[in-house]
Design a protein around this motif. Sequence first.
Motif, PDB file in Angstrom:
ATOM      1  N   SER A 148      31.066  39.911  37.090  1.00 33.19           N
ATOM      2  CA  SER A 148      30.727  38.501  36.836  1.00 33.19           C
ATOM      3  C   SER A 148      30.843  38.112  35.365  1.00 33.19           C
ATOM      4  CB  SER A 148      29.309  38.190  37.327  1.00 33.19           C
ATOM      5  OG  SER A 148      29.201  38.487  38.682  1.00 33.19           O
ATOM      6  N   GLU A 150      32.280  35.688  34.124  1.00 36.95           N
ATOM      7  CA  GLU A 150      32.184  34.236  33.917  1.00 36.95           C
ATOM      8  C   GLU A 150      30.786  33.796  33.485  1.00 36.95           C
ATOM      9  OE1 GLU A 150      35.354  35.436  36.542  1.00 36.95           O
ATOM     10  OE2 GLU A 150      33.196  35.619  36.851  1.00 36.95           O
ATOM     11  N   THR A 170      38.581  30.964  39.882  1.00 38.18           N
ATOM     12  CA  THR A 170      37.205  31.371  39.559  1.00 38.18           C
ATOM     13  C   THR A 170      36.795  30.801  38.207  1.00 38.18           C
ATOM     14  OG1 THR A 170      37.645  33.420  40.739  1.00 38.18           O
ATOM     15  CG2 THR A 170      35.654  33.371  39.422  1.00 38.18           C
ATOM     16  N   ASN A 174      33.801  27.816  37.454  1.00 37.42           N
ATOM     17  CA  ASN A 174      32.689  28.078  36.535  1.00 37.42           C
ATOM     18  C   ASN A 174      32.836  27.342  35.195  1.00 37.42           C
ATOM     19  OD1 ASN A 174      30.824  30.171  37.842  1.00 37.42           O
ATOM     20  ND2 ASN A 174      32.863  30.968  38.276  1.00 37.42           N
TER      21      ASN A 174
END
Length: 219
Positions: A148, A150, A170, A174
């Motif tokens: 993760s 992001e 993705t 985000n």
Amino acid sequence: MSSNMITLALSKGRIFEETLPLLAAAGIEVLEDPEKSRKLILPTNQPDVRVVLVRASDVPTYVEYGGADLGVTGKDTLIEHGSQGLYQPLDLRIAKCRVSVAVRKDFDYERAVKQGSRLKVATKYTSIAREFFATKGVHVDMVKLYGSMELAPLTGLADAIVDLVSTGNTLKANHLVEVERIMDISSLLVVNQAALKLKREPLRRIIDAFASAIPAEKN
């Protein structure tokens, strides 16, 4: 187990799926679906060929130390691992993506990089990131993360991330933007150098079959 057994290390997911047509070209069919089986060693239709399922980042280690004779691994993983003791006969041109720098939409990356200020970068690709920013003359504080990425800019843990990007969806979801592409990535075939001497003929057959089945480059 026969001393002539060929062991191929693969990771689940995209690399596994995209290696199947190459295996088929070598007359090798994996007999169980890794997503449904709990086994970590999968048989094939060839009694002397088996597949071991390992974490993507562990493929080069298994091949280097002889836990597998050959494996398929991303160029990113290979750079981070180092390629000591590994013969790399083929770029398989599968599982393509890129390693890129991404930041929050409201972060002025150009200005930060121009001013030579220190950047806080979150990544699991520390070697790739360090070398990239060093060539730009940018000082970085590296935050090593494993998942993760992001979240790091969103929580203030880092100014930027260096991560694999495939579609970029993705990042968009985000509120991050890709600001620099560091390198294109595909998956490579790696072979244990000792195995190549001891099991030369069966390994050569697989390597040659893979070579003839590599997808053509798209312009």
